[in-house]
Design a protein around this motif. Structure first.
Motif, short mmCIF file in Angstrom:
data_model
loop_
_atom_site.label_atom_id
_atom_site.label_comp_id
_atom_site.label_asym_id
_atom_site.label_seq_id
_atom_site.Cartn_x
_atom_site.Cartn_y
_atom_site.Cartn_z
N ALA A 1 0.84 -1.20 0.00
CA ALA A 1 0.00 0.00 0.00
C ALA A 1 0.88 1.25 0.00
CB ALA A 1 -0.91 0.00 1.22
N TRP A 2 0.33 2.36 -0.51
CA TRP A 2 1.05 3.63 -0.46
C TRP A 2 1.25 4.05 1.00
CZ3 TRP A 2 3.39 5.98 -4.40
CH2 TRP A 2 2.94 5.74 -5.71
N ARG A 3 2.37 4.64 1.28
CA ARG A 3 2.58 5.23 2.60
C ARG A 3 1.71 6.47 2.73
NH1 ARG A 3 8.86 5.75 4.19
NH2 ARG A 3 7.91 7.67 5.02
N ASP A 4 1.16 6.71 3.91
CA ASP A 4 0.27 7.84 4.13
C ASP A 4 0.96 9.18 3.94
OD1 ASP A 4 -1.81 6.11 4.68
OD2 ASP A 4 -1.51 6.17 6.86
N ASP A 5 2.28 9.22 4.17
CA ASP A 5 2.98 10.50 4.09
C ASP A 5 3.53 10.80 2.69
OD1 ASP A 5 4.84 8.49 4.10
OD2 ASP A 5 6.23 9.47 5.48
N VAL A 6 3.19 9.96 1.71
CA VAL A 6 3.63 10.23 0.33
C VAL A 6 2.62 11.17 -0.32
CG1 VAL A 6 4.13 9.24 -1.93
CG2 VAL A 6 4.80 8.02 0.14
N HIS A 7 3.07 12.35 -0.73
CA HIS A 7 2.20 13.36 -1.31
C HIS A 7 1.59 12.88 -2.62
CE1 HIS A 7 0.94 17.25 -3.05
NE2 HIS A 7 0.93 17.68 -1.79
N GLU A 8 0.39 13.38 -2.90
CA GLU A 8 -0.30 13.01 -4.14
C GLU A 8 0.55 13.32 -5.37
OE1 GLU A 8 -3.18 11.56 -6.71
OE2 GLU A 8 -3.00 11.32 -4.54
N ARG A 9 1.31 14.41 -5.29
CA ARG A 9 2.18 14.77 -6.42
C ARG A 9 3.18 13.66 -6.71
NH1 ARG A 9 3.35 19.35 -4.74
NH2 ARG A 9 5.13 18.76 -3.43
N GLU A 10 3.78 13.07 -5.67
CA GLU A 10 4.73 11.99 -5.86
C GLU A 10 4.05 10.73 -6.37
OE1 GLU A 10 8.39 11.49 -5.35
OE2 GLU A 10 7.82 13.45 -6.10
N ARG A 11 2.88 10.46 -5.87
CA ARG A 11 2.14 9.27 -6.35
C ARG A 11 1.87 9.38 -7.84
NH1 ARG A 11 -2.20 7.51 -1.62
NH2 ARG A 11 -0.83 7.87 0.17
N ARG A 12 1.46 10.57 -8.26
CA ARG A 12 1.16 10.75 -9.68
C ARG A 12 2.43 10.69 -10.53
NH1 ARG A 12 -3.49 15.55 -9.79
NH2 ARG A 12 -4.95 14.50 -8.39
N ARG A 13 3.52 11.25 -10.02
CA ARG A 13 4.77 11.23 -10.77
C ARG A 13 5.22 9.80 -11.03
NH1 ARG A 13 9.87 10.32 -9.81
NH2 ARG A 13 9.53 10.07 -7.56
N ILE A 14 5.12 8.95 -10.01
CA ILE A 14 5.54 7.55 -10.16
C ILE A 14 4.56 6.79 -11.05
CG2 ILE A 14 5.87 5.39 -8.91
CD1 ILE A 14 6.86 7.10 -6.54
N SER A 15 3.26 7.01 -10.83
CA SER A 15 2.25 6.30 -11.62
C SER A 15 2.30 6.69 -13.09
CB SER A 15 0.85 6.58 -11.06
OG SER A 15 0.73 6.14 -9.72
N ALA A 16 2.72 7.92 -13.38
CA ALA A 16 2.77 8.39 -14.77
C ALA A 16 3.74 7.58 -15.61
CB ALA A 16 3.16 9.86 -14.80
N GLN A 17 4.68 6.89 -14.98
CA GLN A 17 5.64 6.08 -15.73
C GLN A 17 4.98 4.85 -16.35
OE1 GLN A 17 9.54 5.56 -13.70
NE2 GLN A 17 8.71 6.94 -12.12
#
Length: 447
Positions: free
Chosen positions: A144-160
């Motif tokens: 699962a995603w860590r709670d402290d990972v910002h949405e911006r970082e999640r999107r940056r990684i998912s965009a790959q």
């Protein structure tokens, strides 16, 4: 050192639209919006309007006029695409299904998995990705995603994970930006403000600040031929002051509805829905008390099928013009034409539960054409003889001396609502679907 590319005053700065505009992406987005048909934002007020413009194109034009063209054109384009919801991270937010953590770890290289994800049970994954989930050692691992990972970082990684295909194909199965407008721009504001020298975290704030920098006041948009309101609606949604008018009263009504109904506060829309339901109930109660719509058995007309009837010049028979006699495939219902030789017309009987052969035969009505380029014609049989007459002949089409065409059809007056007895085309009601409330439970019976 201050590296900001935009001056605090934009009074004399060229507008972005004068220098660049991502036409290919805009074209794909505009096409996607137009193909949404009744799913478009403003079609709830009425789906037919010839001059309806895509809202996303209006947004691009307004922003393109407000945003400055700087010395860094590549960054200008990046910022514009972020504001339009066209950048890769926005596409992640627009996806109908977000990639699961396991899908990310299977395909994206991450140096330290624990920096972004929690793993249960601990120590069951390697330090870095990609991860081969076919390994039995990982069979019961939960990621699962860590709670402290910002949405911006999640999107940056998912965009790959976005496919390397043309933009039109990328957005084919995604939501439109306006469908996720509450979240799609969450990641952009730090980059936008750094490039533009603004302090905005919403479009109204950005537009207000750009307007002050360029004009000294909030931008004003005037549309004197506003049609059904696409341009003023999008301008107001972005935060501009808007002035709109039109010579067509229907256009003014639709524009008013765009602002006050579609763009109104949710509480106002809910009140309007409640008021509409109350009004419908009052009108229905009044009609029920008059007894003009429901018979003694409780049956009420739900659908009325009309056709045009015309007199065949060869036989003198009145013939209904029906492209098909099939009424309902679900009910296997057709309209059967029963000749009435005395009246020289056809009785129309509605029959349900017929065979597939009769359905197939009924698909051919009394209007046909030899091929798609030929004139449509009236076709019917009397005493086994088939008669065909072009509809142009029935109308009395002719060419005028000036080269234009005319016909023998009488023009209706403004107060007329039914044909005159000697009109070429007559109206005929030939089928009614009835409905009444079920004796038990909710819903209706139909007949």
């Amino acid at each position: 050192m201050n590296t900001r590319a935009v001056p605090l005053s934009l009074k004399d700065a060229p507008a972005l639209i004068e220098r660049l505009l991502p036409v290919q992406r805009l074209s794909a987005e505009a096409y996607k919006e137009q193909m949404a048909n009744v799913g478009k934002t403003l079609t709830a007020l009425g789906s037919y309007w010839k001059g309806r413009k895509p809202l996303i194109l209006n947004k691009a034009c307004i922003l393109g006029c407000l945003l400055p063209a700087t010395v860094d054109s590549a960054r200008d384009l990046d910022i514009f695409e972020m504001l339009m919801g066209m950048d890769d991270m926005s596409l992640v937010a627009r996806a109908k299904r977000q990639p699961r953590p396991k899908e990310i770890l299977e395909k994206v290289s991450i140096a330290r998995i624990e920096d972004y994800f929690t793993v249960s049970p601990e120590g069951k994954l390697p330090v870095a990705s990609p991860v081969d989930w076919s390994d039995r050692a990982f069979a019961n691992v939960v990621v699962a995603w860590r709670d402290d990972v910002h949405e911006r970082e999640r999107r940056r990684i998912s965009a790959q994970l976005l496919p390397s295909v043309p933009y039109r194909e990328r957005i084919d199965d995604m939501r439109r930006p306006e469908e996720v407008m509450d979240t799609v721009h969450d990641h952009i504001w730090d980059a936008v403000n750094a490039h533009l020298g603004t302090r905005a975290f919403s479009f109204p704030e950005l537009v207000e600040q750009l307007g002050q920098m360029r004009f000294g006041h909030r931008p004003r948009v005037a549309d004197t031929f506003c049609g059904s309101g696409q341009i003023p609606f999008e301008a107001a949604r972005l935060g501009c002051d808007v002035y709109a008018s039109d010579l067509n009263p229907v256009a003014c009504m639709l524009t008013w509805g765009a602002f006050h109904l579609v763009g109104g506060a949710s509480a106002n829309r809910e009140k309007l829905v409640d008021d509409q339901k109350a009004l419908v109930a009052r009108v229905q109660n009044e009609i029920d008390s008059l007894g003009v719509e429901t018979d003694d058995g409780g049956w009420r007309g739900r659908a009325y099928l009309y056709c045009v009837e015309v007199k065949c010049p060869s036989t003198g028979w009145s013939v209904p013009l029906l492209a098909s006699r099939v009424i309902s495939l679900d009910e296997a219902a057709i309209a059967e034409l029963v000749p009435d030789a005395i009246a020289k017309r056809y009785k129309i009987e509605i029959i349900s539960g017929v065979s597939e052969d009769r359905i197939k035969a009924a698909s051919q009505g009394t209007v046909g054409r030899e091929d798609r380029f030929a004139d449509a014609h009236l076709i019917h049989q009397v005493d086994g003889v088939t008669y065909k007459t072009n509809l142009s002949t029935l109308r009395g089409d002719f060419e005028k001396p000036d080269g234009t065409t005319g016909n023998r059809l009488r023009l209706w007056g403004k107060r007329e609502f039914k044909p005159q007895p000697d009109d070429i085309f007559q109206d005929r009601l030939y089928c009614i679907q009835w409905m009444r409330r079920k004796s038990k439970g909710n819903g209706y019976d139909f007949e």
